[in-house]
Scaffold this active site. Structure first.
Site, PDB file in Angstrom:
ATOM      1  N   ARG A  71       0.867  -1.182   0.000  1.00 22.63           N
ATOM      2  CA  ARG A  71       0.000   0.000   0.000  1.00 22.63           C
ATOM      3  C   ARG A  71       0.904   1.232   0.000  1.00 22.63           C
ATOM      4  NH1 ARG A  71       2.335   1.776   3.830  1.00 22.63           N
ATOM      5  NH2 ARG A  71       0.808   3.432   3.870  1.00 22.63           N
ATOM      6  N   GLY A  72       0.283   2.403  -0.109  1.00 24.20           N
ATOM      7  CA  GLY A  72       1.072   3.633  -0.231  1.00 24.20           C
ATOM      8  C   GLY A  72       1.278   3.955  -1.704  1.00 24.20           C
ATOM      9  N   ALA A  73       1.163   5.251  -2.025  1.00 26.04           N
ATOM     10  CA  ALA A  73       1.108   5.661  -3.437  1.00 26.04           C
ATOM     11  C   ALA A  73       2.298   5.159  -4.268  1.00 26.04           C
ATOM     12  CB  ALA A  73       1.028   7.183  -3.508  1.00 26.04           C
ATOM     13  N   ARG A 111      -7.179  -0.248  -7.012  1.00 22.99           N
ATOM     14  CA  ARG A 111      -7.408   0.834  -6.033  1.00 22.99           C
ATOM     15  C   ARG A 111      -7.544   2.146  -6.799  1.00 22.99           C
ATOM     16  NH1 ARG A 111      -4.127   1.096  -0.556  1.00 22.99           N
ATOM     17  NH2 ARG A 111      -6.056   2.140   0.061  1.00 22.99           N
ATOM     18  N   GLN A 224      -2.334   2.329   9.895  1.00 18.97           N
ATOM     19  CA  GLN A 224      -1.006   2.403   9.267  1.00 18.97           C
ATOM     20  C   GLN A 224      -0.003   3.117  10.168  1.00 18.97           C
ATOM     21  OE1 GLN A 224      -3.875   3.078   7.687  1.00 18.97           O
ATOM     22  NE2 GLN A 224      -3.790   2.622   5.509  1.00 18.97           N
ATOM     23  N   ASP A 265      -1.683  10.716  -1.814  1.00 22.05           N
ATOM     24  CA  ASP A 265      -1.947   9.685  -2.827  1.00 22.05           C
ATOM     25  C   ASP A 265      -2.200  10.285  -4.201  1.00 22.05           C
ATOM     26  OD1 ASP A 265      -2.868   8.623  -0.058  1.00 22.05           O
ATOM     27  OD2 ASP A 265      -2.404   6.880  -1.299  1.00 22.05           O
ATOM     28  N   ASN A 275      -5.277  12.589   0.609  1.00 21.21           N
ATOM     29  CA  ASN A 275      -4.456  11.750   1.492  1.00 21.21           C
ATOM     30  C   ASN A 275      -5.384  10.978   2.431  1.00 21.21           C
ATOM     31  OD1 ASN A 275      -1.813  10.855   2.236  1.00 21.21           O
ATOM     32  ND2 ASN A 275      -2.032  11.979   4.149  1.00 21.21           N
TER      33      ASN A 275
HETATM   34  O1  MRU Z   1      -4.465   3.214   2.103  1.00 17.28           O
HETATM   35  P1  MRU Z   1      -2.979   3.424   1.991  1.00 17.28           P
HETATM   36  O2  MRU Z   1      -2.234   2.900   3.173  1.00 17.28           O
HETATM   37  O3  MRU Z   1      -2.438   2.934   0.683  1.00 17.28           O
HETATM   38  O4  MRU Z   1      -2.852   4.995   1.992  1.00 17.28           O
HETATM   39  C1  MRU Z   1      -1.607   5.611   2.044  1.00 17.28           C
HETATM   40  C2  MRU Z   1      -1.691   6.989   2.514  1.00 17.28           C
HETATM   41  O5  MRU Z   1      -2.691   7.642   2.478  1.00 17.28           O
HETATM   42  C3  MRU Z   1      -0.424   7.524   3.062  1.00 17.28           C
HETATM   43  O6  MRU Z   1      -0.687   8.290   4.162  1.00 17.28           O
HETATM   44  C4  MRU Z   1       0.367   8.410   2.237  1.00 17.28           C
HETATM   45  O7  MRU Z   1       0.400   9.681   2.725  1.00 17.28           O
HETATM   46  C5  MRU Z   1       0.129   8.492   0.840  1.00 17.28           C
HETATM   47  S1  MRU Z   1       1.076   7.257   0.148  1.00 17.28           S
HETATM   48  C6  MRU Z   1       2.610   7.953   0.218  1.00 17.28           C
END
Ligand code: MRU
Length: 386
Positions: A71-73, A111, A224, A265, A275
């Site tokens: 997960r995470g962008a 996603r 997270q 994101d 985000n």
């Molecule tokens: O649902 P996730 O864990 O994939 O979301 C990730 C986020 O929102 C993180 O906080 C982040 O700021 C963005 S990904 C670098």
């Protein structure tokens, strides 16, 4: 397929970032012994177990993204890049272009919010478009997927150097007392290939001898912050304190937060920031308390086609992520327990939009800019005009 399960001992103070048990890890890498397979850290088991999962197909890759093994962008984007490679080398029917097309659609549906996903899929398709020989095209998808991952790590490292200067300035104003940074969710190395976005300036500051302390929002419902960020910072020996999602406003009023630093994101060309759900409330509280609110992102997270953040698709996940809680059971296994009365209705919005007017600045691999179209496109004229 789960390949390795190691129990992680806590705490592990390391002086060099992105290590687990003293060993450098990226979050995704091609299997050394079998180039047709990709390996990931399955983050659902952290911080208690280090589980390495092997991905063998684009279908497995899309499921790993959808079900948040990764997960995470940035990491979602890199995983999609390698997923395209797995699609290209699959033995399914059709030409390689058809396989890339099908694979791309499957990955993009996994996603909806993080822009890095579609960005990586498009980049693979674009950079392999001119190659007609199938074997060469397969090799090219691998090369581009590796380049996406390497670039992600490099851009995060570079944005960390720029962001470090903001932390240094606050540290100097405070006469060297620890800079208190509040962060939300996990925009750490686990959300990217290496370094992270919100964490990279923190690691760079630490390496420069600047004292920092991080307030870590637990980040309900997936936690997270509690599971990943607190652990990641602990591994690095960075002073951090876990707080409930609702504590930030109180800490800001008490002047216990010097700066808010989050990832994103998807960020529009006019600087609206998507985000993790709850980020907007932190930005409002920061504004009310005159505390700088910065967003760190590699350029792959900009959505150049969008101006209005309210048009960003917001993922809605299963209500079970709210009505159930998982953690380490007394038997040493991850267990899920029911939190609410059976039948409780739950709505699980995964992201929110922080309008550009609440953002003090964007920290990118090319430098820091204001969150508005003029400043963003001046920093990235080559990307914004495409
Ligand atoms: O649902 P996730 O864990 O994939 O979301 C990730 C986020 O929102 C993180 O906080 C982040 O700021 C963005 S990904 C670098």
């Amino acid at each position: 397929m789960l390949m390795t399960v190691n129990t992680i001992n806590h705490p592990l103070p390391y002086s060099i970032p992105m290590k687990i048990n003293g060993q450098h890890h990226r979050t995704i890498w091609p299997d050394d012994n079998d180039p047709t397979k990709i390996q990931i850290i399955d983050q659902r088991h952290l911080p208690h177990h280090l589980v390495i999962e092997t991905l063998s197909s684009v279908q497995e890759t899309a499921a790993a993204i959808r079900d948040m093994h990764v997960r995470g962008a940035g990491l979602i984007g890199s995983t999609a890049g390698f997923g395209m490679y797995l699609a290209a080398i699959s033995s399914e029917n059709g030409t390689i272009d058809e396989k890339l097309d099908r694979g791309g659609r499957l990955l993009c549906a996994s996603r909806p919010t993080a822009s890095n996903l579609a960005w990586a899929v498009k980049r693979i398709q674009k950079e392999t478009a001119g190659v007609s020989r199938e074997e060469e095209k397969k090799k090219m998808t691998f090369t581009v997927a590796c380049a996406i991952a390497d670039e992600d790590a490099d851009y995060c490292r570079r944005l960390g150097e720029h962001g470090k200067e903001l932390i240094r300035a606050i540290s100097e104003q405070k006469g060297g007392a620890p800079v208190n940074i509040l962060t939300h969710c996990n925009a750490g190395w686990l959300a990217f290939v290496d370094w992270g976005s919100a964490t990279a300036p923190i690691y760079a500051a630490r390496d420069a001898g600047i004292a920092v302390h991080v307030w870590v929002d637990e980040t309900r419902p997936w936690n997270q912050g509690a599971k990943l960020t607190a652990w990641e910072l602990q591994q690095e020996g960075i002073d951090n304190t876990l707080i409930t999602d609702n504590a930030g406003g109180h800490l800001m009023q008490k002047r216990l937060v010097d700066m808010v630093l989050v990832g994103t994101d998807r960020t529009t060309r006019s600087g609206d920031v998507a985000n993790k759900i709850g980020t907007y409330l932190k930005a409002l509280a920061a504004k009310d308390n005159n505390i700088p609110f910065y967003v760190a992102l590699p350029s792959s997270t900009f959505d150049w086609a969008l101006r209005d953040g309210m048009k960003i698709p917001i993922e809605e996940r299963s209500g079970e992520e709210i009505t159930q809680v998982s953690g380490l059971g007394l038997n040493g296994q991850i267990e899920t327990v029911q939190l609410t009365a059976p039948g409780t209705a739950a709505a699980n919005y995964s992201f929110d939009i922080t309008p550009a007017r609440l953002v003090s600045g964007l920290i990118t691999e090319r430098g820091i800019c204001n969150a508005n179209e003029e400043a963003i496109t001046a920093l990235f004229p080559d990307l914004a005009d495409r």
